[in-house]
Design a protein around this motif. Sequence first.
Motif, mmCIF file in Angstrom:
data_model
loop_
_atom_site.group_PDB
_atom_site.id
_atom_site.type_symbol
_atom_site.label_atom_id
_atom_site.label_comp_id
_atom_site.label_asym_id
_atom_site.label_seq_id
_atom_site.Cartn_x
_atom_site.Cartn_y
_atom_site.Cartn_z
ATOM 1 N N TRP A 207 0.801 -1.219 0.000
ATOM 2 C CA TRP A 207 0.000 0.000 0.000
ATOM 3 C C TRP A 207 0.840 1.278 0.000
ATOM 4 C CZ3 TRP A 207 0.391 -3.088 4.372
ATOM 5 C CH2 TRP A 207 0.964 -2.509 5.495
ATOM 6 N N ALA A 208 2.089 1.228 0.425
ATOM 7 C CA ALA A 208 2.910 2.449 0.489
ATOM 8 C C ALA A 208 4.205 2.329 -0.314
ATOM 9 C CB ALA A 208 3.227 2.785 1.942
ATOM 10 N N ARG A 209 4.338 1.259 -1.068
ATOM 11 C CA ARG A 209 5.563 1.062 -1.852
ATOM 12 C C ARG A 209 5.810 2.262 -2.751
ATOM 13 N NH1 ARG A 209 5.208 -4.028 -3.123
ATOM 14 N NH2 ARG A 209 6.682 -4.586 -1.514
ATOM 15 N N GLY A 210 7.012 2.792 -2.668
ATOM 16 C CA GLY A 210 7.392 3.920 -3.499
ATOM 17 C C GLY A 210 6.948 5.277 -2.974
ATOM 18 N N VAL B 57 -8.650 -0.397 6.368
ATOM 19 C CA VAL B 57 -8.711 -1.236 5.176
ATOM 20 C C VAL B 57 -7.620 -2.288 5.336
ATOM 21 C CG1 VAL B 57 -8.414 -1.306 2.669
ATOM 22 C CG2 VAL B 57 -9.531 0.674 3.735
ATOM 23 N N THR B 58 -7.978 -3.544 5.125
ATOM 24 C CA THR B 58 -6.993 -4.619 5.212
ATOM 25 C C THR B 58 -7.316 -5.701 4.191
ATOM 26 O OG1 THR B 58 -5.895 -6.220 6.664
ATOM 27 C CG2 THR B 58 -8.239 -5.852 7.044
ATOM 28 N N THR B 59 -6.286 -6.296 3.651
ATOM 29 C CA THR B 59 -6.503 -7.386 2.705
ATOM 30 C C THR B 59 -6.364 -8.751 3.373
ATOM 31 O OG1 THR B 59 -4.178 -7.305 2.055
ATOM 32 C CG2 THR B 59 -5.733 -6.070 0.705
ATOM 33 N N ASP B 60 -5.539 -8.826 4.421
ATOM 34 C CA ASP B 60 -5.247 -10.148 4.974
ATOM 35 C C ASP B 60 -5.138 -10.207 6.490
ATOM 36 O OD1 ASP B 60 -2.905 -8.744 5.308
ATOM 37 O OD2 ASP B 60 -1.631 -10.192 4.288
ATOM 38 N N ALA B 61 -5.594 -9.182 7.217
ATOM 39 C CA ALA B 61 -5.411 -9.188 8.671
ATOM 40 C C ALA B 61 -6.719 -9.024 9.437
ATOM 41 C CB ALA B 61 -4.417 -8.098 9.063
ATOM 42 N N ARG B 62 -7.814 -9.461 8.850
ATOM 43 C CA ARG B 62 -9.092 -9.361 9.563
ATOM 44 C C ARG B 62 -9.021 -10.078 10.908
ATOM 45 N NH1 ARG B 62 -13.498 -7.593 6.677
ATOM 46 N NH2 ARG B 62 -13.057 -7.105 4.515
ATOM 47 N N HIS B 63 -8.295 -11.176 10.974
ATOM 48 C CA HIS B 63 -8.155 -11.937 12.216
ATOM 49 C C HIS B 63 -7.503 -11.113 13.327
ATOM 50 C CE1 HIS B 63 -4.275 -12.315 10.214
ATOM 51 N NE2 HIS B 63 -3.763 -12.544 11.403
ATOM 52 N N THR C 87 -15.653 -5.021 12.317
ATOM 53 C CA THR C 87 -16.507 -5.889 11.517
ATOM 54 C C THR C 87 -16.503 -5.373 10.077
ATOM 55 O OG1 THR C 87 -18.481 -4.550 11.926
ATOM 56 C CG2 THR C 87 -18.046 -6.357 13.479
ATOM 57 N N SER C 88 -17.077 -6.140 9.192
ATOM 58 C CA SER C 88 -17.271 -5.654 7.827
ATOM 59 C C SER C 88 -18.239 -4.475 7.874
ATOM 60 C CB SER C 88 -17.845 -6.754 6.941
ATOM 61 O OG SER C 88 -16.906 -7.794 6.812
ATOM 62 N N LEU C 89 -18.212 -3.655 6.841
ATOM 63 C CA LEU C 89 -19.092 -2.493 6.790
ATOM 64 C C LEU C 89 -20.545 -2.927 6.876
ATOM 65 C CD1 LEU C 89 -17.400 -0.426 3.954
ATOM 66 C CD2 LEU C 89 -17.284 -0.005 6.415
ATOM 67 N N GLU C 90 -21.300 -2.274 7.737
ATOM 68 C CA GLU C 90 -22.715 -2.585 7.876
ATOM 69 C C GLU C 90 -23.492 -2.162 6.641
ATOM 70 O OE1 GLU C 90 -26.327 -1.269 10.820
ATOM 71 O OE2 GLU C 90 -24.343 -1.586 11.683
ATOM 72 N N ASN C 91 -23.115 -1.034 6.061
ATOM 73 C CA ASN C 91 -23.783 -0.507 4.876
ATOM 74 C C ASN C 91 -22.744 -0.130 3.828
ATOM 75 O OD1 ASN C 91 -26.638 -0.366 5.886
ATOM 76 N ND2 ASN C 91 -25.622 0.900 7.428
ATOM 77 N N PRO C 92 -22.123 -1.096 3.206
ATOM 78 C CA PRO C 92 -21.049 -0.766 2.264
ATOM 79 C C PRO C 92 -21.518 0.101 1.095
ATOM 80 C CG PRO C 92 -21.636 -3.087 2.105
ATOM 81 C CD PRO C 92 -22.368 -2.531 3.291
#
Length: 146
Positions: A30-33, A110-116, A124-129
């Motif tokens: 997400w911050a590369r470069g 925002v996370t791609t792989d660290a919900r755990h 939680t996931s967005l209630e009203n995405p």
Amino acid sequence: MQAGELTISSRIDDLDLDLVYTFLSQETPWARGMPRATFKRAVAGSLCFGGFVDGKQMAFARLVTDEATFAYLCDVFVLPAYRGQGYASALMKHIFASPSLVTLRRIMLVTTDARHLYAPHGFTSLENPERYMELHRPDVYKEAAE
């Protein structure tokens, strides 16, 4: 590696910003470069936390916040050698117990792989995405370098 005692600081003077910048700009998707000037502005406009073991910084988290109603949690990392030892969870507990954050109405991330990692802290996931929108500029760091 045995887990050492974690200390946490939100004082900018305590943070190893060279380590943080290097890790974010070279190791994260997400911050590369990210240009150094952009990183400096981001830190200056945020509430930052560093995690330290034996006096060495090994974790970081940044919140963009008004410290009254809202925060966006971002740039969270634990250096690879320290992962799997509970440091990220301890850092999150400390952050969410901070006096300026405990009464916020909403904290987002925002996370791609660290919900755990975040779920035990109430995320939680967005209630009203369908209500959320974004303006995403994935090449902005590349453009800034040109």
